[in-house]
Design an enzyme around this catalytic site. Structure first.
Site, PDB file in Angstrom:
ATOM      1  N   THR A 162       0.816  -1.208   0.000  1.00  0.00           N
ATOM      2  CA  THR A 162       0.000   0.000   0.000  1.00  0.00           C
ATOM      3  C   THR A 162       0.853   1.263   0.000  1.00  0.00           C
ATOM      4  O   THR A 162       1.864   1.303   0.686  1.00  0.00           O
ATOM      5  CB  THR A 162      -0.847   0.011   1.299  1.00  0.00           C
ATOM      6  OG1 THR A 162      -1.547  -1.217   1.386  1.00  0.00           O
ATOM      7  CG2 THR A 162      -1.812   1.166   1.316  1.00  0.00           C
ATOM      8  N   ARG A 190     -12.882  -8.762  -1.540  1.00  0.00           N
ATOM      9  CA  ARG A 190     -12.265  -8.437  -0.243  1.00  0.00           C
ATOM     10  C   ARG A 190     -11.887  -6.957  -0.218  1.00  0.00           C
ATOM     11  O   ARG A 190     -11.338  -6.414  -1.163  1.00  0.00           O
ATOM     12  CB  ARG A 190     -11.036  -9.305  -0.033  1.00  0.00           C
ATOM     13  CG  ARG A 190     -10.249  -9.027   1.262  1.00  0.00           C
ATOM     14  CD  ARG A 190      -9.088  -8.077   1.029  1.00  0.00           C
ATOM     15  NE  ARG A 190      -8.233  -7.942   2.204  1.00  0.00           N
ATOM     16  CZ  ARG A 190      -7.260  -7.040   2.308  1.00  0.00           C
ATOM     17  NH1 ARG A 190      -7.015  -6.204   1.314  1.00  0.00           N
ATOM     18  NH2 ARG A 190      -6.538  -6.977   3.392  1.00  0.00           N
ATOM     19  N   VAL A 191     -12.201  -6.293   0.873  1.00  0.00           N
ATOM     20  CA  VAL A 191     -11.813  -4.892   1.057  1.00  0.00           C
ATOM     21  C   VAL A 191     -10.890  -4.819   2.268  1.00  0.00           C
ATOM     22  O   VAL A 191     -11.178  -5.404   3.310  1.00  0.00           O
ATOM     23  CB  VAL A 191     -13.053  -3.992   1.273  1.00  0.00           C
ATOM     24  CG1 VAL A 191     -12.634  -2.563   1.603  1.00  0.00           C
ATOM     25  CG2 VAL A 191     -13.942  -4.017   0.032  1.00  0.00           C
ATOM     26  N   GLY A 192      -9.782  -4.102   2.121  1.00  0.00           N
ATOM     27  CA  GLY A 192      -8.828  -3.961   3.217  1.00  0.00           C
ATOM     28  C   GLY A 192      -9.056  -2.710   4.027  1.00  0.00           C
ATOM     29  O   GLY A 192     -10.124  -2.080   3.970  1.00  0.00           O
ATOM     30  N   THR A 213       0.092   1.018   6.417  1.00  0.00           N
ATOM     31  CA  THR A 213       0.376  -0.031   5.442  1.00  0.00           C
ATOM     32  C   THR A 213       0.474  -1.345   6.209  1.00  0.00           C
ATOM     33  O   THR A 213       0.842  -1.352   7.380  1.00  0.00           O
ATOM     34  CB  THR A 213       1.682   0.243   4.674  1.00  0.00           C
ATOM     35  OG1 THR A 213       2.090  -0.951   3.993  1.00  0.00           O
ATOM     36  CG2 THR A 213       2.816   0.689   5.581  1.00  0.00           C
ATOM     37  N   GLY A 214       0.131  -2.428   5.526  1.00  0.00           N
ATOM     38  CA  GLY A 214       0.247  -3.718   6.194  1.00  0.00           C
ATOM     39  C   GLY A 214      -1.022  -4.542   6.115  1.00  0.00           C
ATOM     40  O   GLY A 214      -1.862  -4.329   5.237  1.00  0.00           O
ATOM     41  N   HIS A 215      -1.148  -5.431   7.041  1.00  0.00           N
ATOM     42  CA  HIS A 215      -2.208  -6.434   7.029  1.00  0.00           C
ATOM     43  C   HIS A 215      -3.552  -5.819   7.413  1.00  0.00           C
ATOM     44  O   HIS A 215      -3.861  -5.596   8.585  1.00  0.00           O
ATOM     45  CB  HIS A 215      -1.823  -7.559   7.995  1.00  0.00           C
ATOM     46  CG  HIS A 215      -2.822  -8.640   8.071  1.00  0.00           C
ATOM     47  ND1 HIS A 215      -3.211  -9.224   9.247  1.00  0.00           N
ATOM     48  CD2 HIS A 215      -3.541  -9.249   7.100  1.00  0.00           C
ATOM     49  CE1 HIS A 215      -4.122 -10.135   8.999  1.00  0.00           C
ATOM     50  NE2 HIS A 215      -4.332 -10.168   7.705  1.00  0.00           N
ATOM     51  N   GLY A 216      -4.365  -5.544   6.383  1.00  0.00           N
ATOM     52  CA  GLY A 216      -5.589  -4.777   6.579  1.00  0.00           C
ATOM     53  C   GLY A 216      -6.535  -5.352   7.610  1.00  0.00           C
ATOM     54  O   GLY A 216      -7.133  -4.615   8.402  1.00  0.00           O
TER      55      GLY A 216
HETATM   56  N1  GLY Z   1      -3.170  -2.520   3.772  1.00  0.00           N
HETATM   57  C1  GLY Z   1      -3.648  -2.957   2.539  1.00  0.00           C
HETATM   58  C2  GLY Z   1      -4.613  -4.030   2.609  1.00  0.00           C
HETATM   59  O1  GLY Z   1      -4.630  -4.825   3.540  1.00  0.00           O
HETATM   60  O2  GLY Z   1      -5.417  -4.122   1.714  1.00  0.00           O
END
Ligand code: GLY
Length: 292
Positions: A162, A190-192, A213-216
């Site tokens: 991201t 899927r939406v982050g 940024t990272g694991h949504g």
């Molecule tokens: N941070 C981006 C996502 O998880 O989509």
């Protein structure tokens, strides 16, 4: 107020050989944002300009170069927010648009809505005259290696790259913009965190601004960016707030790939990440630096 632009190109562990590319791109993006601010432009224009540079660069998981979902398609999320009136606009799951960040801004400024998804977002872009492109044009750079079948499996631990930018303009206004192709091999639809207010980004002139940024799926759980801004607003230094929000994420959701950039209302900068790399760059009247 002394203007500042702060840009990141995503937190990640698996792109060591591409570090110079990641550094060069965030530098170019920061320069694009700085050109706006130096000319007396607005924070939102600067943040959008910076993110557009990264969306146009196939190095990053945003716009061109977006990761592919499990159907081998590109679905992108983006948001903008301004800190004066808490204006917010976002798109999710948008396809066939090179610069989702600009469509997010159109949602904020030209509709009565805040978040528009999927086909509706693309339709809105078309209605505002945004050129659409074949999806293949967006499949480049970091996404091509994801055509391997093993990468098409949704991996909840795999972060996206991201991109994001925060700007503070001469009038003291803060704005933030983020854009992403999301996680590699994600489920279609899927939406982050990126298009969700307070999760992927937040801006409030009285607190500060943050871009994540990272694991949504993990970032959402603690309203990561709003939490970072609240830490700033509680009186922490920007660097302390960045480190504390990452620590909170790890404590509440387990170890995660994540990163954050933060800007206080006075232009104090903070950044932290749990990965090997997070290319980020900053320009102010004091000069430019690039770090990863
Ligand atoms: N941070 C981006 C996502 O998880 O989509």
């Amino acid at each position: 107020m002394e203007p500042v632009i702060l840009v990141h190109g995503g937190a990640g562990n698996d792109f060591d050989e591409r570090v110079p590319q990641f550094r060069a791109g965030v530098e170019r993006a920061a320069q694009a944002g700085w050109a706006v601010l130096r000319a007396g432009g607005k924070a939102l224009d600067a943040a959008e300009a910076a993110v557009r540079v990264l969306e146009d660069d196939p190095t990053y998981d945003a716009g061109h170069g977006s990761f592919l979902n499990a159907n081998n398609e590109v679905e992108m999320d983006a948001m903008v927010m301004e800190g004066a009136r808490l204006g917010y606009g976002a798109v999710a799951g948008i396809q066939r648009v090179a610069n989702p960040v600009s469509v997010a801004r159109m949602v904020m400024e030209r509709t009565s809505h805040s978040l528009v998804v999927g086909a509706g977002a693309e339709q809105l872009a078309r209605s505002f005259g945004v050129p659409v492109c074949p999806m293949e044009e967006l499949v480049a750079g970091s996404s091509t290696h994801l055509l391997r079948p093993e990468d098409r499996v949704f991996r909840a631990d795999k972060a996206g790259d991201t991109v994001g930018a925060i700007a503070l303009d001469a009038d003291g206004l803060l704005a933030v913009a983020v854009s992403t192709g999301g996680t590699a091999g994600k489920l279609p639809g899927r939406v982050g965190d990126s298009p969700l207010i307070g999760c992927g980004a937040y801006a409030d002139n009285s607190l500060g601004a943050a871009a994540a940024t990272g694991h949504g799926e993990a970032l959402m759980k603690i309203l990561f960016s709003k939490t970072a801004c609240d830490l700033l607003g509680s009186g922490l230094a920007a660097q302390q707030a960045a480190e504390q929000v990452l620590e909170l994420l790890s404590r509440r959701t387990g170890p995660r790939e994540a990163g954050v950039i933060l800007l206080s209302p006075s232009g104090e900068v903070g950044s932290a990440f749990s990965t090997h790399h997070m290319a980020h760059a900053c320009i102010s009247v004091h000069g430019m630096w690039v770090r990863d």
